[in-house]
Design a protein around this motif. Structure first.
Motif, PDB file in Angstrom:
ATOM      1  N   SER A 124     -25.971  76.747  16.576  1.00  0.00           N
ATOM      2  CA  SER A 124     -26.766  76.950  15.839  1.00  0.00           C
ATOM      3  C   SER A 124     -26.496  76.672  14.496  1.00  0.00           C
ATOM      4  N   ARG A 125     -25.297  76.599  14.000  1.00  0.00           N
ATOM      5  CA  ARG A 125     -24.590  76.101  12.836  1.00  0.00           C
ATOM      6  C   ARG A 125     -24.421  74.624  12.620  1.00  0.00           C
ATOM      7  N   LEU A 126     -24.280  74.069  13.973  1.00  0.00           N
ATOM      8  CA  LEU A 126     -24.055  72.645  14.346  1.00  0.00           C
ATOM      9  C   LEU A 126     -25.077  71.627  14.031  1.00  0.00           C
ATOM     10  N   LEU A 127     -26.206  72.329  14.618  1.00  0.00           N
ATOM     11  CA  LEU A 127     -27.312  71.236  14.565  1.00  0.00           C
ATOM     12  C   LEU A 127     -27.890  70.759  13.277  1.00  0.00           C
ATOM     13  N   PRO A 128     -28.272  71.550  12.372  1.00  0.00           N
ATOM     14  CA  PRO A 128     -28.536  71.054  11.000  1.00  0.00           C
ATOM     15  C   PRO A 128     -27.646  69.826  10.350  1.00  0.00           C
ATOM     16  N   ILE A 129     -26.390  70.455  10.437  1.00  0.00           N
ATOM     17  CA  ILE A 129     -25.251  69.718  10.142  1.00  0.00           C
ATOM     18  C   ILE A 129     -25.278  68.233  10.916  1.00  0.00           C
ATOM     19  N   ALA A 130     -25.239  68.419  11.980  1.00  0.00           N
ATOM     20  CA  ALA A 130     -25.060  67.102  12.866  1.00  0.00           C
ATOM     21  C   ALA A 130     -26.349  66.251  12.344  1.00  0.00           C
ATOM     22  N   ARG A 131     -27.439  66.849  12.247  1.00  0.00           N
ATOM     23  CA  ARG A 131     -28.667  65.931  11.950  1.00  0.00           C
ATOM     24  C   ARG A 131     -28.413  65.377  10.431  1.00  0.00           C
ATOM     25  N   THR A 132     -27.847  66.029   9.505  1.00  0.00           N
ATOM     26  CA  THR A 132     -27.679  65.554   8.265  1.00  0.00           C
ATOM     27  C   THR A 132     -26.735  64.474   8.084  1.00  0.00           C
ATOM     28  N   LEU A 133     -25.564  64.578   9.005  1.00  0.00           N
ATOM     29  CA  LEU A 133     -24.506  63.671   8.918  1.00  0.00           C
ATOM     30  C   LEU A 133     -24.856  62.479  10.094  1.00  0.00           C
ATOM     31  N   GLY A 134     -25.904  62.478  10.921  1.00  0.00           N
ATOM     32  CA  GLY A 134     -26.278  61.447  11.697  1.00  0.00           C
ATOM     33  C   GLY A 134     -25.219  61.354  13.000  1.00  0.00           C
ATOM     34  N   ILE A 135     -24.749  62.586  13.371  1.00  0.00           N
ATOM     35  CA  ILE A 135     -23.842  62.503  14.489  1.00  0.00           C
ATOM     36  C   ILE A 135     -24.276  63.145  15.743  1.00  0.00           C
ATOM     37  N   SER A 136     -25.612  63.590  15.750  1.00  0.00           N
ATOM     38  CA  SER A 136     -26.131  64.237  16.870  1.00  0.00           C
ATOM     39  C   SER A 136     -25.965  63.653  18.291  1.00  0.00           C
ATOM     40  N   GLU A 137     -26.004  62.279  18.180  1.00  0.00           N
ATOM     41  CA  GLU A 137     -26.064  61.569  19.487  1.00  0.00           C
ATOM     42  C   GLU A 137     -24.349  61.261  19.976  1.00  0.00           C
ATOM     43  N   ILE A 138     -23.489  61.628  19.207  1.00  0.00           N
ATOM     44  CA  ILE A 138     -22.298  61.286  19.526  1.00  0.00           C
ATOM     45  C   ILE A 138     -21.169  62.515  19.682  1.00  0.00           C
ATOM     46  N   LEU A 139     -21.859  63.560  19.698  1.00  0.00           N
ATOM     47  CA  LEU A 139     -21.075  64.993  19.441  1.00  0.00           C
ATOM     48  C   LEU A 139     -20.124  65.118  20.868  1.00  0.00           C
ATOM     49  N   ASP A 140     -20.763  64.588  21.945  1.00  0.00           N
ATOM     50  CA  ASP A 140     -19.824  64.619  23.219  1.00  0.00           C
ATOM     51  C   ASP A 140     -19.020  63.546  23.398  1.00  0.00           C
ATOM     52  N   LYS A 141     -18.904  62.640  22.496  1.00  0.00           N
ATOM     53  CA  LYS A 141     -17.720  61.451  22.642  1.00  0.00           C
ATOM     54  C   LYS A 141     -16.250  62.011  22.089  1.00  0.00           C
ATOM     55  N   PHE A 142     -15.272  61.345  22.426  1.00  0.00           N
ATOM     56  CA  PHE A 142     -14.099  61.764  21.989  1.00  0.00           C
ATOM     57  C   PHE A 142     -13.753  61.027  20.681  1.00  0.00           C
ATOM     58  N   PRO A 143     -12.805  61.312  19.804  1.00  0.00           N
ATOM     59  CA  PRO A 143     -12.237  60.421  18.719  1.00  0.00           C
ATOM     60  C   PRO A 143     -11.962  59.167  19.078  1.00  0.00           C
ATOM     61  N   ARG A 158     -16.830  69.687  10.635  1.00  0.00           N
ATOM     62  CA  ARG A 158     -16.111  70.437  10.765  1.00  0.00           C
ATOM     63  C   ARG A 158     -15.757  71.386   9.490  1.00  0.00           C
ATOM     64  N   ALA A 159     -15.804  70.651   8.378  1.00  0.00           N
ATOM     65  CA  ALA A 159     -15.400  71.317   6.913  1.00  0.00           C
ATOM     66  C   ALA A 159     -16.612  72.093   6.720  1.00  0.00           C
ATOM     67  N   LEU A 160     -18.003  71.605   6.882  1.00  0.00           N
ATOM     68  CA  LEU A 160     -19.182  72.177   6.422  1.00  0.00           C
ATOM     69  C   LEU A 160     -19.523  73.330   7.215  1.00  0.00           C
ATOM     70  N   ILE A 161     -19.065  73.618   8.579  1.00  0.00           N
ATOM     71  CA  ILE A 161     -19.445  74.541   9.485  1.00  0.00           C
ATOM     72  C   ILE A 161     -19.177  75.817   9.282  1.00  0.00           C
ATOM     73  N   THR A 162     -18.010  76.082   8.503  1.00  0.00           N
ATOM     74  CA  THR A 162     -17.662  77.490   8.340  1.00  0.00           C
ATOM     75  C   THR A 162     -18.262  78.007   6.998  1.00  0.00           C
ATOM     76  N   HIS A 163     -19.298  77.044   6.483  1.00  0.00           N
ATOM     77  CA  HIS A 163     -20.117  77.478   5.103  1.00  0.00           C
ATOM     78  C   HIS A 163     -19.049  77.725   4.013  1.00  0.00           C
ATOM     79  N   PRO A 164     -18.070  76.786   3.506  1.00  0.00           N
ATOM     80  CA  PRO A 164     -17.088  76.886   2.649  1.00  0.00           C
ATOM     81  C   PRO A 164     -17.704  77.181   1.387  1.00  0.00           C
ATOM     82  N   ARG A 165     -16.756  77.774   0.466  1.00  0.00           N
ATOM     83  CA  ARG A 165     -17.465  78.011  -1.169  1.00  0.00           C
ATOM     84  C   ARG A 165     -17.188  76.557  -1.831  1.00  0.00           C
ATOM     85  N   ILE A 166     -15.759  75.814  -1.360  1.00  0.00           N
ATOM     86  CA  ILE A 166     -15.638  74.451  -1.775  1.00  0.00           C
ATOM     87  C   ILE A 166     -15.035  73.677  -0.848  1.00  0.00           C
TER      88      ILE A 166
END
Length: 255
Positions: A124-143, A158-166
């Motif tokens: 649930s955290r990843l879905l909106p972040i992936a949409r914003t960053l335009g990576i929804s279609e490649i999440l199952d690919k490897f680096p 990865r940096a955003l998903i923890t809801h960091p302060r900074i």
């Protein structure tokens, strides 16, 4: 109250046999308000990497203090520092730091796995972040199956998903081509407009021109800082370039 409050930081390194001391930071003080996008610039050896390491709780200052949301980072017990870093800080590195044996999805999930979060919450955290960053279609690919720009987007997720302060970004465009750099910096701008605080270390005046404020480090001190205010990005870029010229040619310190 400032989100990040840096007070009189000093860092002295002692050489291996204790014969010489190197002062990396002299007396660094500044604040960052919640929602700011700040860039730090400086020549190699100016102290900016040392400063970033201290702000990332990867190193301890010789003296001085760093407060994040009023909490002293320099007094956190060693056994708690990893959890604090994971929960409060987001990191974006020049070389992505993705695990090739993990899919992009699993790379992004990693800090939440370490925090013991459920798969449902992670998704649930990843879905909106992936949409914003335009990576929804490649999440199952490897680096190794995606471009450098896509790798860096995954690293930002990865940096955003923890809801960091900074978010602390260390030369985030350094390994990217011009087009991917522009796309990443535009994404940083969008993320910042949504309220995310970002502190970015960069050598690039073009990258720094996307920030709202630029601080220049020289000889272990804050030498100068400039604000974008109502300037266009081109005007701000020119201001940054002029300041770098002053620093490179030995100009006087300006507040």
């Amino acid at each position: 109250m400032a989100l990040l409050d840096v007070r009189n930081l000093k860092k002295v390194y002692t050489t291996r046999f204790g014969k010489h001391q190197v002062q990396a930071l002299s007396n660094v003080s500044f604040t960052i308000e919640e929602g700011e996008f700040v860039a730090i610039m400086g020549e190699s050896g100016s102290g900016k990497t040392t400063l970033l390491n201290i702000l990332a709780a990867l190193d301890q200052p010789t003296s001085g203090e760093v407060l994040l949301a009023g909490k002293s980072m320099t007094s956190i017990p060693e056994k708690e520092i990893s959890a604090f870093r994971r929960d409060q800080l987001g990191f974006v590195f020049q070389d992505f730091n993705l695990l090739d044996t993990f899919s992009l999805r699993d790379n992004i999930f990693l800090p939440l796995v370490l925090a013991g979060k459920s798969y449902k919450e992670m998704s649930s955290r990843l879905l909106p972040i992936a949409r914003t960053l335009g990576i929804s279609e490649i999440l199952d690919k490897f680096p190794y199956e995606v471009s450098g720009g896509q790798k860096q987007r995954a690293a930002v997720a990865r940096a955003l998903i923890t809801h960091p302060r900074i978010i602390l970004a260390d030369e985030p465009t350094g390994a990217l081509d011009s087009r991917s750099s522009d796309e990443l910096l535009n994404l940083f701008g969008e993320i910042n407009r949504q309220g995310q605080t970002i502190l970015m270390v960069t050598h690039s005046a073009k990258a720094a021109s996307h920030a709202n404020r630029v601080m220049f480090i020289k000889d272990g001190e804050v030498f100068h800082q400039i604000y974008k205010a109502s300037k266009s990005r081109h005007e701000f870029y020119q201001n940054i370039s002029d300041a770098l010229t002053v620093i490179a040619t030995g100009g006087d310190r300006r507040e």
